[in-house]
Design an enzyme around this catalytic site. Structure first.
Site, PDB file in Angstrom:
ATOM      1  N   GLU A 177       0.802  -1.224   0.000  1.00  0.00           N
ATOM      2  CA  GLU A 177       0.000   0.000   0.000  1.00  0.00           C
ATOM      3  C   GLU A 177       0.840   1.282   0.000  1.00  0.00           C
ATOM      4  OE1 GLU A 177      -2.727   0.439   3.315  1.00  0.00           O
ATOM      5  OE2 GLU A 177      -3.514   2.320   2.556  1.00  0.00           O
ATOM      6  N   LYS A 219      -2.420  -1.961  -3.238  1.00  0.00           N
ATOM      7  CA  LYS A 219      -3.460  -1.081  -2.675  1.00  0.00           C
ATOM      8  C   LYS A 219      -3.014   0.369  -2.841  1.00  0.00           C
ATOM      9  CE  LYS A 219      -5.911  -0.066   1.639  1.00  0.00           C
ATOM     10  NZ  LYS A 219      -6.585  -0.676   2.794  1.00  0.00           N
TER      11      LYS A 219
END
Ligand code: 13P
Length: 343
Positions: A177, A219
């Site tokens: 992420e 992500k």
């Protein structure tokens, strides 16, 4: 887990019609959320709130996995079932946030570096025993006058890649992420440029650390105008630019991309995802891994009261369904209004 099993889990996380519920707020972050509904930040309240979310009937229809915080992975539902077991029983994969938070970065004013690599392999081994199937590590990139710096981007990319390799070796699918923050008055051009730079650095570092692309989920943040920018790009432009940026940087071997919401309103986060899937033609599955954009209506309905449980769960089920539709490009304003009917 063998790489085959990891890739099976990664595919399940981004299964058609489904996305991930990020419920891994640290004790400090959940305090901010609880303050907004005047609930005291006590362990029992945190447990009761997560119990409400996780025991929502039919949650697995649109939720493939839930990201938990260390404390939550060790907590139990009201009937004594550990949360990881409860989720697994309901066909939802339990995941765990393994980073130790974004800290001020030396010599890079206003920028952050995520900590938590020391001892990570050992912690992962314990999380696997506790039932976790995947993990999450969030890196934060700030846009400002002299930011981001190459120092910050490269250090965060390196940490993300080391984390991802350690997770895969331990048998956990890493959610990688890199969040480019929407804070600031920068325009969408600048966001696109920084997101592209960040993703290039992240994938170079992942390759360098021998991370298996098939066994991970990305992500990212979407390419959007800064929160305080006078000119806010529309839904279609956000979708087109985000897709363009991802196509330039993310290998097709990555099975899925699950966006964070990053402070976008609930419905806008859904509309953006939907618009990308309406365009179609992407080599990876495009889904959600929202925290605030999934939980917000539910949190506000709950207010810490047992009597609000059903209303809070209906609110969560509705957002999960809307986002599930968005993963297929089948969301619409009309369906959004069906919340009452779903009750
Ligand atoms: P938001 O969707 O609220 O940005 O949270 C997602 C998340 O997991 C951030 O790390």
């Amino acid at each position: 887990m063998s790489t085959n099993e990891l890739s099976r889990v990664a595919l399940a996380m981004v299964a058609p019609g489904k996305g991930i519920l990020a419920a891994d707020e640290s004790t400090g972050t959940i305090e901010k959320r609880f303050k907004s509904i005047s609930v005291e930040n006590l362990e029992e309240n945190r447990r009761a709130y997560r119990d409400m979310l996780f025991s929502t009937r039919g949650l697995s229809q649109h939720i493939s996995g839930v990201i938990l915080y260390d404390e939550t992975l060790r907590q139990k539902s009201a009937d004594g079932t550990p949360f990881a077991e409860l989720l697994a029983k309901n066909g939802i994969l339990p995941g765990i946030k393994v980073d130790a938070g974004a800290k001020d970065m030396a010599f890079c004013p206003g920028e952050k570096i995520t900590e938590g690599l020391d001892g990570l392999a050992k912690r992962c081994a314990e999380y696997v025993k506790l039932g976790a199937k995947f993990a999450k590590w969030r890196a934060v990139i700030t846009i400002g006058k002299d930011a981001p710096s190459a120092a910050c981007i490269n250090a965060n990319a390196h940490a993300l890649a080391r984390y991802a390799a350690i997770c895969q070796a331990a048998g956990l699918v890493p959610i990688v992420e890199p969040e480019v923050l929407m804070d600031g008055d920068h325009d969408i051009d600048r966001c696109e440029q920084v997101t592209e730079w960040t993703l290039r650095a992240v994938f170079a570092a992942l390759a360098n650390q021998r991370v298996v692309y098939e066994d991970m989920v990305l992500k990212p943040s979407m390419v959007i105008s800064g929160k305080d920018c006078a000119k806010q790009a529309g839904v279609q432009e956000v979708a087109e630019r985000t897709l363009r940026c991802l196509k330039r940087t993310v290998p097709a071997a990555v099975p899925g991309i699950a966006f964070l919401s990053g402070g976008q309103s609930d419905e806008l986060a859904t509309a953006h995802l939907d618009a990308m899937n309406k365009i179609g033609g992407a080599p990876w599955r495009l889904t959600f891994s929202y925290g605030r954009a999934l939980q917000h209506p539910s949190l506000t309905a709950w207010k810490g009261r047992e009597t609000n449980l059903a209303a809070a769960q209906i609110a969560l089920a509705h957002r999960a369904r809307m986002n599930g539709l968005a993963t297929a490009g089948r969301y619409s304003a009309e369906l959004e209004k069906e919340r009452g009917k779903a009750a």
